[in-house]
Design a protein around this motif. Structure first.
Motif, mmCIF file in Angstrom:
data_model
loop_
_atom_site.group_PDB
_atom_site.id
_atom_site.type_symbol
_atom_site.label_atom_id
_atom_site.label_comp_id
_atom_site.label_asym_id
_atom_site.label_seq_id
_atom_site.Cartn_x
_atom_site.Cartn_y
_atom_site.Cartn_z
ATOM 1 N N GLY A 99 41.710 25.538 24.383
ATOM 2 C CA GLY A 99 43.040 25.092 24.753
ATOM 3 C C GLY A 99 43.310 25.353 26.216
ATOM 4 O O GLY A 99 42.551 26.072 26.891
ATOM 5 N N ALA A 100 44.411 24.790 26.714
ATOM 6 C CA ALA A 100 44.706 24.847 28.145
ATOM 7 C C ALA A 100 45.318 26.167 28.576
ATOM 8 O O ALA A 100 45.177 26.568 29.731
ATOM 9 C CB ALA A 100 45.636 23.696 28.527
ATOM 10 N N GLY A 101 46.013 26.869 27.673
ATOM 11 C CA GLY A 101 46.706 28.087 28.034
ATOM 12 C C GLY A 101 48.106 27.804 28.561
ATOM 13 O O GLY A 101 48.433 26.672 28.943
ATOM 14 N N HIS A 102 48.948 28.856 28.601
ATOM 15 C CA HIS A 102 50.341 28.626 29.018
ATOM 16 C C HIS A 102 50.929 29.781 29.823
ATOM 17 O O HIS A 102 52.085 29.694 30.252
ATOM 18 C CB HIS A 102 51.221 28.376 27.781
ATOM 19 C CG HIS A 102 51.333 29.567 26.866
ATOM 20 N ND1 HIS A 102 52.375 30.455 26.941
ATOM 21 C CD2 HIS A 102 50.526 30.001 25.878
ATOM 22 C CE1 HIS A 102 52.201 31.395 26.014
ATOM 23 N NE2 HIS A 102 51.101 31.148 25.361
ATOM 24 N N CYS A 161 42.563 34.660 18.473
ATOM 25 C CA CYS A 161 43.217 34.096 19.658
ATOM 26 C C CYS A 161 42.650 34.689 20.944
ATOM 27 O O CYS A 161 41.936 35.684 20.928
ATOM 28 C CB CYS A 161 44.710 34.375 19.615
ATOM 29 S SG CYS A 161 45.531 33.869 18.104
ATOM 30 N N ASP A 162 43.050 34.106 22.075
ATOM 31 C CA ASP A 162 42.534 34.511 23.373
ATOM 32 C C ASP A 162 43.652 34.662 24.395
ATOM 33 O O ASP A 162 44.277 33.668 24.781
ATOM 34 C CB ASP A 162 41.511 33.475 23.864
ATOM 35 C CG ASP A 162 40.883 33.835 25.201
ATOM 36 O OD1 ASP A 162 40.857 35.028 25.552
ATOM 37 O OD2 ASP A 162 40.386 32.912 25.877
ATOM 38 N N HIS A 163 43.922 35.899 24.784
ATOM 39 C CA HIS A 163 44.759 36.180 25.953
ATOM 40 C C HIS A 163 44.158 37.378 26.660
ATOM 41 O O HIS A 163 43.765 38.362 26.024
ATOM 42 C CB HIS A 163 46.214 36.480 25.564
ATOM 43 C CG HIS A 163 47.038 35.261 25.320
ATOM 44 N ND1 HIS A 163 47.394 34.385 26.333
ATOM 45 C CD2 HIS A 163 47.560 34.756 24.177
ATOM 46 C CE1 HIS A 163 48.116 33.401 25.824
ATOM 47 N NE2 HIS A 163 48.230 33.593 24.513
ATOM 48 N N LEU A 175 40.268 22.142 31.992
ATOM 49 C CA LEU A 175 39.849 22.160 30.595
ATOM 50 C C LEU A 175 38.981 20.953 30.266
ATOM 51 O O LEU A 175 37.946 21.071 29.604
ATOM 52 C CB LEU A 175 41.059 22.227 29.675
ATOM 53 C CG LEU A 175 40.779 22.177 28.169
ATOM 54 C CD1 LEU A 175 39.782 23.239 27.744
ATOM 55 C CD2 LEU A 175 42.084 22.310 27.382
ATOM 56 N N GLU A 217 48.568 35.121 33.846
ATOM 57 C CA GLU A 217 47.191 35.358 33.394
ATOM 58 C C GLU A 217 46.206 34.626 34.307
ATOM 59 O O GLU A 217 45.191 35.192 34.737
ATOM 60 C CB GLU A 217 47.060 34.823 31.964
ATOM 61 C CG GLU A 217 46.308 35.687 31.018
ATOM 62 C CD GLU A 217 46.374 35.142 29.599
ATOM 63 O OE1 GLU A 217 45.900 35.864 28.718
ATOM 64 O OE2 GLU A 217 46.879 34.033 29.360
ATOM 65 N N VAL A 253 40.939 30.144 25.832
ATOM 66 C CA VAL A 253 41.499 29.563 27.057
ATOM 67 C C VAL A 253 40.355 29.512 28.066
ATOM 68 O O VAL A 253 40.186 30.402 28.903
ATOM 69 C CB VAL A 253 42.690 30.388 27.574
ATOM 70 C CG1 VAL A 253 43.319 29.722 28.805
ATOM 71 C CG2 VAL A 253 43.743 30.556 26.481
ATOM 72 N N ARG A 295 45.251 23.220 35.162
ATOM 73 C CA ARG A 295 44.489 23.705 34.005
ATOM 74 C C ARG A 295 44.073 22.591 33.050
ATOM 75 O O ARG A 295 43.053 22.718 32.360
ATOM 76 C CB ARG A 295 45.273 24.781 33.261
ATOM 77 C CG ARG A 295 46.563 24.322 32.607
ATOM 78 C CD ARG A 295 47.420 25.532 32.224
ATOM 79 N NE ARG A 295 48.618 25.173 31.496
ATOM 80 C CZ ARG A 295 49.731 24.721 32.061
ATOM 81 N NH1 ARG A 295 49.782 24.528 33.363
ATOM 82 N NH2 ARG A 295 50.790 24.438 31.321
#
Length: 314
Positions: free
Chosen positions: A126-129, A55-57, A148, A133, A97, A144
């Motif tokens: 993905g768009a992210g939420h 995952c990506d954060h 994207l 961030e 993201v 976003r």
């Protein structure tokens, strides 16, 4: 090595340890080590898993930390580390993201990963939420979705075969800038994550694959039908790989509380249940196993690969 919308149902998994949301992380992961990640990746390699994913954060705000935790390994660093200790399993960002970074930065990172791994990358986007961030790195949270869309188009160019890729859009433009090494793959597969109407449309129009986020089985048929209808409407003739995230699994009789949603039992029973995904138009399933230790997890993975997977044929 490519995952195709034909043949038997493929299976992959999100890596443990590298993200520790309270929704799915097991207690043992809190004390896990890099060596445990290596064991899991090698078990996937041996067990016929199509991919392992990270995952990506970038950073988690305090208001979300209790549920999400702040443990989120960088996907490029993690997958690159595991590329060096595996041979065949594909390496997927689920999801990157990409709106947090300029497409040339994303392309540099993932092209290098694909080159070093011998062409094993699947770029899930993905768009992210997480608003904070985006704000912290100066990215556009409100816009976003549009970012994207354009980022995917820019990445198609930047991850192509040309040393000096060219792209001109509303937000991003580049030409005359060389990037080596190029990806080992002629075309890096881009799988789009998300189950909102916008995400399904994005996958249909721009994706090589769709990664739904938590759609239950009874909702998937309508989502898949819409995906294909939108793709046909857009005139995209290439096939698309449709994914699904399964219920938690346990091969055999657990002997401990694994939760009422968990599918547990004999290999043939699990395979019969999972074949329903293929029947509704799914091509690859992302599986997750309940476990109390890395030993139990790798045992579960081995049992799935040996006893369940051979029964997943269409």
């Amino acid at each position: 090595m490519p995952i195709q919308p034909s043949g038997p149902l493929s299976y992959g998994m999100q890596l443990p340890v590298q993200s520790q949301s309270a929704i799915y992380a097991e207690p043992w992961e809190a004390e896990a080590t890099p060596a445990d990640l290596v064991r899991v990746a090698r078990a996937a390699d041996r067990g016929g898993f199509a991919y392992i994913a990270g995952c990506d954060h970038v950073a988690i705000p305090r208001r979300l930390a209790a549920g999400m935790s702040t443990v989120w390994y960088d996907p490029v660093a993690t997958l690159s580390f595991l590329a060096g200790v595996t041979e065949r399993v594909r390496l997927m960002s689920h999801v990157a993201v990409v709106g947090l970074r300029h497409p040339l930065i994303t392309a540099k990172q993932y092209a290098t990963l694909d080159h070093l791994s011998g062409g094993r990358l699947i770029l899930g986007v993905g768009a992210g939420h997480v608003r904070e961030e985006f704000e912290a790195v100066g990215a556009d949270f409100a816009g976003r979705g549009g970012v994207l869309d354009e980022s995917i188009d820019a990445l198609r160019a930047a991850l192509g075969p040309e040393e000096y890729p060219e792209f001109a859009g509303e937000r991003f433009a580049f030409s005359g800038l060389g990037q080596l090494p190029r990806p080992a793959q002629e075309r890096v597969p881009v799988w789009v994550g998300g189950s909102s109407p916008a995400a399904v449309r994005r996958a249909a129009v721009r994706g090589d694959g769709w990664l739904p986020q938590g759609d239950p089985r009874d909702r998937l048929p309508a989502q898949i039908a819409r995906l294909h209808a939108l793709r046909e409407e857009a005139g995209v003739e290439a096939p698309i790989v449709v994914g699904a995230i399964t219920e938690p699994l346990y091969v055999g009789e657990p002997g401990w509380p694994v939760g009422r949603r968990t599918l547990a039992g004999k290999p043939e029973e699990l395979a019969e249940s999972l074949r329903e995904y293929a029947a509704i138009g799914v091509h690859q399933i992302q599986v997750r196993f309940r476990s109390r230790s890395v030993d139990e997890l790798t045992d579960q993975m081995a049992a799935f690969g040996a006893d369940v997977a051979p029964r997943l044929g269409r």
